[in-house]
Design an enzyme around this catalytic site. Structure first.
Site, PDB file in Angstrom:
ATOM      1  N   CYS A 157       0.838  -1.195   0.000  1.00 46.21           N
ATOM      2  CA  CYS A 157       0.000   0.000   0.000  1.00 46.21           C
ATOM      3  C   CYS A 157       0.879   1.253   0.000  1.00 46.21           C
ATOM      4  CB  CYS A 157      -0.968  -0.045   1.187  1.00 46.21           C
ATOM      5  SG  CYS A 157      -2.364   1.101   1.048  1.00 46.21           S
ATOM      6  N   GLU A 163      -1.535  -9.446   3.329  1.00 46.45           N
ATOM      7  CA  GLU A 163      -1.450 -10.049   4.661  1.00 46.45           C
ATOM      8  C   GLU A 163      -2.815 -10.453   5.202  1.00 46.45           C
ATOM      9  OE1 GLU A 163      -1.581  -5.522   5.557  1.00 46.45           O
ATOM     10  OE2 GLU A 163      -0.975  -6.866   3.943  1.00 46.45           O
ATOM     11  N   HIS A 216      -3.564  -5.330   0.308  1.00 51.60           N
ATOM     12  CA  HIS A 216      -3.049  -5.854   1.576  1.00 51.60           C
ATOM     13  C   HIS A 216      -3.084  -7.385   1.565  1.00 51.60           C
ATOM     14  CE1 HIS A 216      -2.669  -2.099   3.917  1.00 51.60           C
ATOM     15  NE2 HIS A 216      -3.597  -1.668   3.081  1.00 51.60           N
ATOM     16  N   MET A 267       4.315   0.624  -1.325  1.00 49.90           N
ATOM     17  CA  MET A 267       4.441   0.619  -2.785  1.00 49.90           C
ATOM     18  C   MET A 267       4.542   2.043  -3.301  1.00 49.90           C
ATOM     19  SD  MET A 267       1.585  -0.523  -5.602  1.00 49.90           S
ATOM     20  CE  MET A 267       1.546   0.258  -7.211  1.00 49.90           C
TER      21      MET A 267
END
Length: 550
Positions: free
Chosen positions: A388, A524, A522, A391
């Site tokens: 996010c 994760e 995301h 990047m």
């Protein structure tokens, strides 16, 4: 028939109700039952989306775009069941619904009160259809965690609602599990049961008699203390379950089973012929955690490092990557602001890291430090994973230091002539600023939930995913400006993932680097201990390889 398990907490907060709920759900799954977990949050916020990470910790985003409590992340990771908007509710949402109904006249002039109107809304939420992931059949168990601790004024309507539900539901269709604390006083050399007694007394004063006590402790509970707790709290001695501190959260289901938690719960429901649990996959994880083949060190360059709960899913996803590679993952937490004003600070701090992770965040604070971390990773060929905001900072770094656009910046930081990153309603088309509105194709300014992306065939990310079509969860207001894609590509930062319409950049990677990837979403949030996210598995593999080179 769906059965309901209510998990409450006492004495102090942060005892781990969410983890206990998730572990119990996993144990019931191991016996072949279908489960769904739900969370009741007593705070007045409508959702945690605008709450400070320092107060609330991580905001966990579901596939359908709900911003929820981080405990839903535990639920998903332990059970593999994806949560939805229907699995989390707050006092703020309840009052918002009630006030809207009152304004419409739905209550036909009645006086709107906590009982029955608020409690009815809570009960309706708890009893709403809980289906398995196919949507075809109701689950066997719904586990409902009540946030906060017994005695909190905010939680009283929720406790009253679950008290009423025991009367509303058929016999043997509900169970109360109370998580409490047994502190060990080192100076006295003894364990104290009085806090637990008072917690249960408070619970009983509002009409709830717990069926099971799950007692957090640092040391084993002596048999005589278990009998004492059972006598004063009006439960069977077998219902006093020891919950000792564990070295790994993924050992908790095994520990709870050995202490008899799942058997005791099933006994409350009269389910004496339940199948035996298959805990083989938990045992395999425990074996890997306790006997890794090596170690890697990941530098996490973040903005909220004081409170690790702000990165809860990220931490677990990195450990999942370690499980996939049979290595222990050590995290070196770096406050990104420490890199600002000192050009050599990043190099000095990151020198010993096998890989660098720059996670998401909001606002200008610490941004320059993250940019320097990306520069260090690019120049030193250290594996870099930007998520996010991470990047976006990697893109700004490349355009500043490789493409020569020295004033490249983000409109999140203030007005700029070079909005390399802009809010999703701001785009540069030629020399004009294009304003997109909520009814345009890109929607509003916050992109929440699961969205599809298309990957470039032959790219590193396509190889990692094993295909070119993916779906990932998002939570962001700002995007990389597609107008700078050509300059990025010329500078070696390839745009290898986009939205299906080609408008929104989703992934960047460097071809001249062993592992340098930035993603707008995301990943994760979708990682599981039994199914590590491919990006995290690949990232830790790259860190492992880097460890061999240094």
């Amino acid at each position: 028939m769906t059965r309901y398990i209510f998990i409450t907490g006492g004495v102090v907060s942060s005892l781990g109700k969410g983890l206990a709920s998730a572990a119990l759900g996993a144990l019931l799954q191991a016996r072949g039952y279908k489960v769904r977990l739900r969370k009741l949050d007593p705070y007045l916020n409508v959702d945690p989306g605008t709450m400070s990470p320092y107060q609330h910790g991580e905001v966990f985003v579901t596939d359908d775009g709900a911003e929820t409590d981080l405990d839903l992340g535990h639920y998903e990771r332990f059970t593999g069941v994806s949560a939805t908007k229907a699995d989390n509710i707050t006092t703020g949402q309840i009052y918002k619904t009630i006030i809207e109904k009152e304004r419409r006249g739905d209550y036909l002039g009645a006086t709107v009160q906590v009982i029955p109107h608020v409690t009815n809304e809570i009960k309706d939420f708890i009893l709403s259809p809980a289906m398995d992931e196919t949507g075809a059949k109701p689950v066997d168990f719904v586990l409902v965690e009540i946030g906060g601790t017994v005695g909190d004024i905010e939680g009283l309507p929720f406790f009253e609602a679950i008290r009423q539900l025991r009367q509303d539901l058929p016999r043997n269709q509900s169970c109360y599990v109370h998580l409490t604390l047994l502190p060990f006083i080192k100076t006295a050399g003894e364990m104290k049961t009085k806090p637990t007694q008072h917690s249960v007394k408070e619970l009983r004063s509002i009409g709830i008699q717990p069926d099971i006590l799950l007692c957090r402790c640092e040391q084993e509970i002596p048999v005589e203390e278990k009998r004492k707790i059972a006598q004063f709290c009006n439960v069977r001695p077998s219902a006093v379950i020891q919950a000792m501190d564990s070295s790994s959260i993924y050992a908790v289901p095994i520990d709870y089973h050995q202490e008899g938690l799942d058997a005791e719960v099933l006994d409350v429901f009269g389910m004496h012929d339940a199948p035996k649990p298959d805990l083989s996959r938990w045992e395999a994880i425990d074996q890997t955690v306790n006997h890794p083949d090596g170690e890697v060190t990941i530098a996490v360059v973040g903005k909220y490092t004081v409170l690790k709960d702000a990165y809860k899913s990220l931490i677990e996803a990195l450990h999942h990557g370690g499980l996939a590679n049979k290595v222990k993952v050590n995290l070196d937490w770096v406050e990104s602001e420490t890199f600002e004003g000192d050009e050599g600070a990043a190099a000095a701090r990151l020198e010993n890291a096998h890989a660098i992770m720059v996670p998401g965040g909001f606002g200008e604070r610490g941004a320059e430090g993250k940019i320097r971390a990306a520069q260090f990773a690019r120049e030193r060929k250290v594996p870099y994973f930007g998520i996010c905001f991470g990047m976006q900072m990697a893109v700004i770094e490349t355009l500043r230091n490789v493409a020569g656009i020295k004033d490249a910046s983000s409109s999140e930081f203030g007005p700029t002539e070079r909005p390399v990153v802009g809010i999703m309603t701001e785009w540069i088309k030629g020399n004009e600023t294009v304003q997109r509105r909520a009814n345009d194709d890109l929607g509003g300014t916050m992109r929440l939930g699961a969205y599809d992306a298309v990957l470039t065939p032959g790219s590193k990310v396509a190889q990692i995913y094993g295909g070119t079509a993916i779906s990932e969860r998002h939570r962001h207001r700002y995007e990389v400006n597609i107008g700078y894609a050509h300059r990025m590509e010329e500078s070696g930062l390839k745009l290898t993932g986009r939205s299906p319409d080609g408008v929104l950049p989703e992934i960047v990677e460097r071809e001249d680097h062993p592992w340098f990837i930035g993603v707008q979403y995301h990943p994760e949030l979708k990682s599981r201990p039994f199914a590590p996210h491919p990006l995290f598995a690949s990232f830790i593999a790259a860190a492992k390889e880097q460890g061999r080179l240094v």
